[in-house]
Motif scaffolding. Structure first.
Motif, PDB file in Angstrom:
ATOM      1  N   UNK A  57      -1.065   1.559  -8.083  1.00 30.98           N
ATOM      2  CA  UNK A  57      -1.075   2.562  -9.151  1.00 30.98           C
ATOM      3  C   UNK A  57      -0.895   3.956  -8.555  1.00 30.98           C
ATOM      4  N   UNK A  58       0.141   4.698  -8.985  1.00 31.56           N
ATOM      5  CA  UNK A  58       0.371   6.048  -8.447  1.00 31.56           C
ATOM      6  C   UNK A  58      -0.768   7.023  -8.733  1.00 31.56           C
ATOM      7  N   UNK A  59      -1.633   6.674  -9.686  1.00 32.92           N
ATOM      8  CA  UNK A  59      -2.760   7.551 -10.018  1.00 32.92           C
ATOM      9  C   UNK A  59      -3.900   7.433  -9.008  1.00 32.92           C
ATOM     10  N   UNK A  60      -3.841   6.400  -8.184  1.00 32.66           N
ATOM     11  CA  UNK A  60      -4.885   6.209  -7.182  1.00 32.66           C
ATOM     12  C   UNK A  60      -4.587   7.033  -5.930  1.00 32.66           C
ATOM     13  N   UNK A  61      -5.518   7.015  -4.983  1.00 40.48           N
ATOM     14  CA  UNK A  61      -5.332   7.749  -3.732  1.00 40.48           C
ATOM     15  C   UNK A  61      -4.294   7.038  -2.861  1.00 40.48           C
ATOM     16  N   UNK A  62      -4.055   7.630  -1.659  1.00 41.31           N
ATOM     17  CA  UNK A  62      -3.120   7.007  -0.709  1.00 41.31           C
ATOM     18  C   UNK A  62      -3.489   5.552  -0.468  1.00 41.31           C
ATOM     19  N   UNK A  63      -2.529   4.659  -0.690  1.00 39.93           N
ATOM     20  CA  UNK A  63      -2.778   3.239  -0.473  1.00 39.93           C
ATOM     21  C   UNK A  63      -1.845   2.682   0.597  1.00 39.93           C
ATOM     22  N   UNK A  64      -2.303   1.641   1.282  1.00 38.81           N
ATOM     23  CA  UNK A  64      -1.516   0.965   2.320  1.00 38.81           C
ATOM     24  C   UNK A  64      -1.475  -0.533   2.015  1.00 38.81           C
ATOM     25  N   UNK A  65      -0.415  -1.194   2.470  1.00 39.75           N
ATOM     26  CA  UNK A  65      -0.317  -2.644   2.373  1.00 39.75           C
ATOM     27  C   UNK A  65      -0.633  -3.242   3.735  1.00 39.75           C
ATOM     28  N   UNK A  66      -1.675  -4.067   3.772  1.00 39.88           N
ATOM     29  CA  UNK A  66      -2.076  -4.729   5.013  1.00 39.88           C
ATOM     30  C   UNK A  66      -1.762  -6.224   4.954  1.00 39.88           C
ATOM     31  N   UNK A  67      -1.313  -6.773   6.078  1.00 42.91           N
ATOM     32  CA  UNK A  67      -1.196  -8.218   6.244  1.00 42.91           C
ATOM     33  C   UNK A  67      -2.266  -8.629   7.232  1.00 42.91           C
ATOM     34  N   UNK A  68      -2.990  -9.701   6.949  1.00 39.90           N
ATOM     35  CA  UNK A  68      -4.107 -10.116   7.810  1.00 39.90           C
ATOM     36  C   UNK A  68      -3.775 -11.383   8.603  1.00 39.90           C
ATOM     37  N   UNK A  69      -4.482 -11.613   9.708  1.00 38.19           N
ATOM     38  CA  UNK A  69      -4.219 -12.783  10.566  1.00 38.19           C
ATOM     39  C   UNK A  69      -4.471 -14.133   9.888  1.00 38.19           C
ATOM     40  N   UNK A  70      -5.099 -14.129   8.719  1.00 39.70           N
ATOM     41  CA  UNK A  70      -5.323 -15.385   7.991  1.00 39.70           C
ATOM     42  C   UNK A  70      -4.281 -15.595   6.893  1.00 39.70           C
ATOM     43  N   UNK A  71      -3.160 -14.857   6.995  1.00 41.12           N
ATOM     44  CA  UNK A  71      -2.016 -14.986   6.084  1.00 41.12           C
ATOM     45  C   UNK A  71      -2.301 -14.467   4.674  1.00 41.12           C
ATOM     46  N   UNK A  72      -3.292 -13.568   4.549  1.00 42.43           N
ATOM     47  CA  UNK A  72      -3.558 -12.932   3.265  1.00 42.43           C
ATOM     48  C   UNK A  72      -3.072 -11.483   3.321  1.00 42.43           C
TER      49      UNK A  72
END
Length: 240
Positions: free
Chosen positions: A41-56
């Motif tokens: 949502x552009x109304x939220x603060x700075x966001x990042x997309x993370x990929x985790x070692x458990x494939x989530x």
């Protein structure tokens, strides 16, 4: 939030970590794309997309500590969401995700030696990028460079016991199979991986393989050599 539970050390461990994080990010940008889109949502603060070692995967705020435990993904991906075509926005996130995956892999690989770093990149380079998958682009396999000669492309030279030169040229449609067979072959001089697009020559003494350019042997010159001795074996012979 991304964190280091147990830092991968070897090339295989780092590539496994890279692959798992990549799977998580691909899931966010393909299978779970509607959920991912709504979370950004552009109304939220700075966001990042993370990929985790458990494939989530996870959309979250960046790490608060400075410097963070791991390199951080692109910041504020949500701000551009409504200002771009959805497909273009996903492609942009994919590009930044590829950069992040590489930075994490080589962050873990900081203590690898030269040959190990080459091997790590070679493993990573064998799989399509997130961008290629998201945009449905098909990577071109084994495309020869413009300056590679046809006489040396996909060929290797080895001598038989009777001293005859054996040349084994491979047609273009078999180049992928050849790469699979010789994937673990490393140049005895520079440590580089086998490539069907380059001329290689094998030493008849130690049976190591070399890039022709590394030992200054051309395909034409190789034809006139009855028994090839690499620089290392030649040096050992002169000392005896």
């Amino acid at each position: 939030m991304a964190s280091i539970s147990s830092s991968p050390r070897s090339v295989e461990e780092i590539f496994k970590d890279y692959s798992a994080r990549r799977v998580g990010i691909l899931r966010a940008l393909t299978d779970d794309v509607d959920e991912f889109y709504n979370l950004c949502d552009p109304e939220k603060e700075n966001l990042c997309l993370y990929g985790h070692p458990n494939e989530t995967w996870e959309v979250n705020l960046p790490a608060e500590e400075v410097p963070p435990e791991l390199p951080e993904p692109a910041l504020g991906i949500n701000f551009a969401r409504d200002g771009m075509n959805r497909r273009d926005w996903l492609s942009l996130v994919a590009v930044h995700s590829d950069c992040w995956l590489l930075s994490v892999a080589f962050y873990f690989g900081a203590r690898l030696n030269r040959n190990e770093r080459k091997r790590l990149f070679s493993l990573i380079n064998e799989v399509p990028t997130v961008f290629e998958v998201v945009t449905e682009r098909k990577p071109i396999k084994d495309k020869p460079s413009a300056d590679s000669g046809s006489r040396s492309r996909g060929s290797s030279i080895k001598r038989s016991s009777d001293g005859q030169v054996k040349s084994t040229p491979k047609p273009e449609d078999e180049s992928y199979q050849e790469d699979e067979e010789h994937g673990e072959t490393l140049c005895g001089s520079c440590g580089g991986n086998y490539s069907a697009d380059e001329f290689w020559i094998g030493c008849d003494i130690c049976e190591k393989w070399y890039h022709g350019k590394c030992v200054k042997i051309t395909p034409a010159k190789a034809e006139s050599i009855k028994q090839y001795k690499c620089p290392s074996c030649t040096l050992k012979r002169s000392r005896q």
